[in-house]
Structure formats: structure tokens, C-alpha cells
Design a protein around this motif. Sequence first.
Motif, PDB file in Angstrom:
ATOM      1  N   LEU A 185      -0.467   0.635   5.719  1.00 51.53           N
ATOM      2  CA  LEU A 185      -1.442   0.993   6.743  1.00 51.53           C
ATOM      3  C   LEU A 185      -1.385   0.016   7.911  1.00 51.53           C
ATOM      4  CD1 LEU A 185      -5.169   1.965   6.141  1.00 51.53           C
ATOM      5  CD2 LEU A 185      -4.581   0.239   7.820  1.00 51.53           C
ATOM      6  N   LEU A 186      -1.282  -1.278   7.594  1.00 53.48           N
ATOM      7  CA  LEU A 186      -1.260  -2.299   8.638  1.00 53.48           C
ATOM      8  C   LEU A 186       0.063  -2.305   9.396  1.00 53.48           C
ATOM      9  CD1 LEU A 186      -3.116  -5.200   6.803  1.00 53.48           C
ATOM     10  CD2 LEU A 186      -4.048  -3.478   8.371  1.00 53.48           C
ATOM     11  N   ALA A 187       1.148  -1.992   8.705  1.00 52.99           N
ATOM     12  CA  ALA A 187       2.445  -1.882   9.385  1.00 52.99           C
ATOM     13  C   ALA A 187       2.422  -0.736  10.383  1.00 52.99           C
ATOM     14  CB  ALA A 187       3.555  -1.684   8.361  1.00 52.99           C
ATOM     15  N   ASN A 188       1.841   0.397   9.976  1.00 47.46           N
ATOM     16  CA  ASN A 188       1.730   1.546  10.881  1.00 47.46           C
ATOM     17  C   ASN A 188       0.810   1.242  12.064  1.00 47.46           C
ATOM     18  OD1 ASN A 188       3.379   2.952   9.141  1.00 47.46           O
ATOM     19  ND2 ASN A 188       1.719   4.083   8.154  1.00 47.46           N
ATOM     20  N   LEU A 189      -0.263   0.518  11.801  1.00 53.99           N
ATOM     21  CA  LEU A 189      -1.186   0.148  12.869  1.00 53.99           C
ATOM     22  C   LEU A 189      -0.493  -0.740  13.903  1.00 53.99           C
ATOM     23  CD1 LEU A 189      -4.171   0.136  13.915  1.00 53.99           C
ATOM     24  CD2 LEU A 189      -4.474  -1.982  12.600  1.00 53.99           C
ATOM     25  N   GLU A 190       0.265  -1.697  13.439  1.00 54.64           N
ATOM     26  CA  GLU A 190       0.993  -2.575  14.363  1.00 54.64           C
ATOM     27  C   GLU A 190       2.031  -1.801  15.164  1.00 54.64           C
ATOM     28  OE1 GLU A 190       3.681  -6.699  14.289  1.00 54.64           O
ATOM     29  OE2 GLU A 190       2.702  -5.970  12.469  1.00 54.64           O
ATOM     30  N   ARG A 191       2.728  -0.893  14.515  1.00 53.45           N
ATOM     31  CA  ARG A 191       3.744  -0.078  15.194  1.00 53.45           C
ATOM     32  C   ARG A 191       3.112   0.780  16.287  1.00 53.45           C
ATOM     33  NH1 ARG A 191       5.265   4.473  11.430  1.00 53.45           N
ATOM     34  NH2 ARG A 191       3.273   5.212  12.284  1.00 53.45           N
TER      35      ARG A 191
END
Length: 239
Positions: A109-115
Motif C-alpha cells: 500500500l505504501l509503495a503504491n502511495l509513493e509511486r
Amino acid sequence: MARLSSYALAALSVAAASVNGFSTPVVTQHKQQNSALYSTSDRRNFISGTMGVAAASVAAGVVVSSPMPAMARLEAVNRPDLLPSESGLNVIQVEKFLTSGQARRMNDLLANLERDTGYRVRVLCQSYPNTPGLAIRDYWDLGKEGQKDDKYIVLVVDQFGGKGNALNFNVGEGVKFALPNVFWTRLQGKYGSTFYVKENGIDLSIQNAIEAIATCLRSEEQYCVNVPEAMPSMKSLGF
């Protein structure tokens, strides 16, 4: 200028030692009442030691930490041996508050948010003094002097034996216009209290806090003062 403070990294170690600091700390009522313990130099050093005691973590900007039980000062910690061997994790559990599946989903979830948004959100679960402390800023590359990327949020989760708020935030200067100080105070009060954790579990406390942050940063306005009431869908969070 983003810098890490000892107090925060020690709650990254939880606690406070002294090294570089936050530029815009949030001073809680507890800190105001105990100003002798929180001098200007202490605030500057809040993050360099360890994220600590309550909170903060990593680098530079706004620190929201909970009142700590009666203890004068926690020692800063620097334990790179407690860091995971795998690089690039957004969620680190020295203390296992989340299941492996929960941690994996939150990491994604956090990787997608950063992307999608450019905001870096990181989570450290610990039980002071078992924390990587200062070592975390190199692992996550956050809060270093002269660093221009200050769009980051670090959540340090530490229950302190059930005697304090479990959620502690360190927020970079690049986030404060999207999520001002009052948002973090309200988020901590809603999901980090000992009552909430006792009634719902520490895992739900962490998940709800992270989902609230992601919801606000993904909103059309990219701005929140109040904590969102409605739980977001997985699609709205980037899945």
C-alpha cells in the motif's frame, strides 16, 4: 532543512537523545508542563537519536509524540543489527504488532502511495529499547542534513508497556501543508490511545492510522484537518 532527531529516532529508539532535529515540533501538553525536559536544544536533537520516545522518527519536520510515563530521559539507540537484511522495506517490525500478511499488504500500500503521490510513508514497530534507532535514517534515507526530499512521514509504534499513546509521528516539512499539525494530533488521539488499542488491538490501530493518511494524500484536495470517518476501499488506496 530535514534532519533527524535523537528523541525521535530513539523512539525510533524511542527516545531522545540528541543530534539533529526537527524544525517544527509539535509540543504536547505534557511537554509544555515539563518544559525543563524539552529545551530548544532537545527539540533540535529530537530525531537524531532514535525516534524515540515517543516519537518521532526521522527527520525533520513536525513531531507529534505522546506523553510518556514518568521517566526522565531515554537513551538514544543505534542498532543497525536490528534492521532487516532485505533492503527497501516500508514496514519494519522489531516488535511484531502486525501479522506477516498485514505487514506485506501495508508495505505494498505504501509503495503504491509513493509511486502515485510522491509521499514516502514508513512504519517502524518497536518496543524500546529494542529498536534500530539512529540506524533507521540510513536504511530509509530520511532526515539527513541538506536533503531536499522532505515529503515523508514516519510512524513509530511503541506501546511503552501500555502506558502511553502507541502512535508517534515524524513528518517532513513537505507534508505539513497537506496534513497540518492538528491532523496528526487528532489521528493520534483517535487511533493511538490506550483505550482504543485495548478495545480493538494494536494491529487495527496501525492499519486505520495508515489508511487514514493514505486516504487524505490520495484525495483530490490532498489536504486533511480531520481524520476521515469512512473507511476507504482498497481500490481508492491504490490496489
